[in-house]
Enzyme design. Structure first.
Site, PDB file in Angstrom:
ATOM      1  N   HIS A 151     -39.478 -18.981 -25.098  1.00 26.20           N
ATOM      2  CA  HIS A 151     -40.623 -18.071 -25.061  1.00 26.20           C
ATOM      3  C   HIS A 151     -41.698 -18.498 -26.060  1.00 26.20           C
ATOM      4  CE1 HIS A 151     -39.576 -16.198 -28.909  1.00 26.20           C
ATOM      5  NE2 HIS A 151     -38.312 -16.205 -28.497  1.00 26.20           N
ATOM      6  N   GLU A 157     -31.447 -13.902 -26.722  1.00 25.67           N
ATOM      7  CA  GLU A 157     -31.342 -14.616 -27.994  1.00 25.67           C
ATOM      8  C   GLU A 157     -30.009 -14.292 -28.659  1.00 25.67           C
ATOM      9  OE1 GLU A 157     -31.540 -16.912 -29.910  1.00 25.67           O
ATOM     10  OE2 GLU A 157     -33.545 -16.863 -30.802  1.00 25.67           O
TER      11      GLU A 157
END
Length: 227
Positions: free
Chosen positions: A8, A86
């Site tokens: 990202h 994550e």
């Protein structure tokens, strides 16, 4: 066969140097620009996708959307999964990395961040920011929702999705985009590249830069490069 990873774009907490993990934060202005630039670069280089995989965290989903939009592929199906989230940083989430290093020492923080098998201090399940209180994960058994992870545990979480969804898609001839996070992508890279537990500590994946893998019929890496 090719596979494209993209971490990202820079998040608001990346910009503030905070541990983020499973906390859901937005992309910064720079992060939005990084995602747009990545989409344009993929278009310029002729990359087309049949399916995209991303996490259930806003910064990765937004990056995926922008990349597909800027490359004129917003119609491409997306599959969102918590397994591409994550790494969960436990009690470190929301803390300033510099201040944490001043409190615990640079070496301890380096180990927490980069070690393959050292867990961070675990977050209490009753904490207001616990994933156990987030409806994104309400469908999961309580013992599956993490309170803190190292890279080893992150890989154990990500790998079933690779084997069940991503790898079969590639092997069926689909052109695959994975828009995820620094550590979930490091975990996948460790698996597909055969990186050792020691060497994975040194692997960094920059925000918003398309990473291309050329793979053989057994999904072994033939070539790897950033656009």
């Amino acid at each position: 066969m090719e596979l494209v990873f993209i971490r990202h774009g820079q998040s608001e907490w990346n910009a503030k140097n905070l541990f983020t993990g499973w906390r859901d934060v937005k992309l910064s202005e720079q992060g939005l620009a990084e995602a747009a630039a990545a989409g344009k670069k993929l278009k310029e280089n002729g990359y087309e996708f049949d399916i995209a995989f991303t996490s259930v965290l806003t910064r990765a989903i937004k990056t995926c959307n922008i990349v597909l939009e800027e490359s004129d592929q917003l119609f491409v199906p997306q599959i969102k999964t918590w397994r591409l989230n994550e790494r969960h940083y436990g009690q470190l989430q929301g803390l300033d990395k510099k201040q944490t290093a001043e409190k615990y020492g640079d070496e301890q923080v380096r180990i927490w961040r980069r070690s393959y098998d050292t867990l961070p201090p675990l977050l209490d399940k009753d904490d207001e920011f616990s994933a156990h209180k987030d409806r994104r994960y309400a469908h999961l058994p309580a013992d599956v929702v993490p309170d803190g992870e190292n890279l080893k545990v992150t890989l154990e979480r990500v790998l079933p999705f690779w084997e069940d969804q991503i790898a079969p898609a590639i092997l069926s001839g689909k052109r695959v985009l994975v828009a995820a996070h620094g550590n979930s992508l490091r975990a996948l890279a460790k698996h597909i590249e055969g990186i050792s537990d020691e060497d994975i500590m040194g692997l960094e994946i920059p925000t918003g830069q398309p990473l291309v893998y050329k793979l053989d019929d057994n999904l072994k890496v033939l070539e790897k490069f950033y656009l």
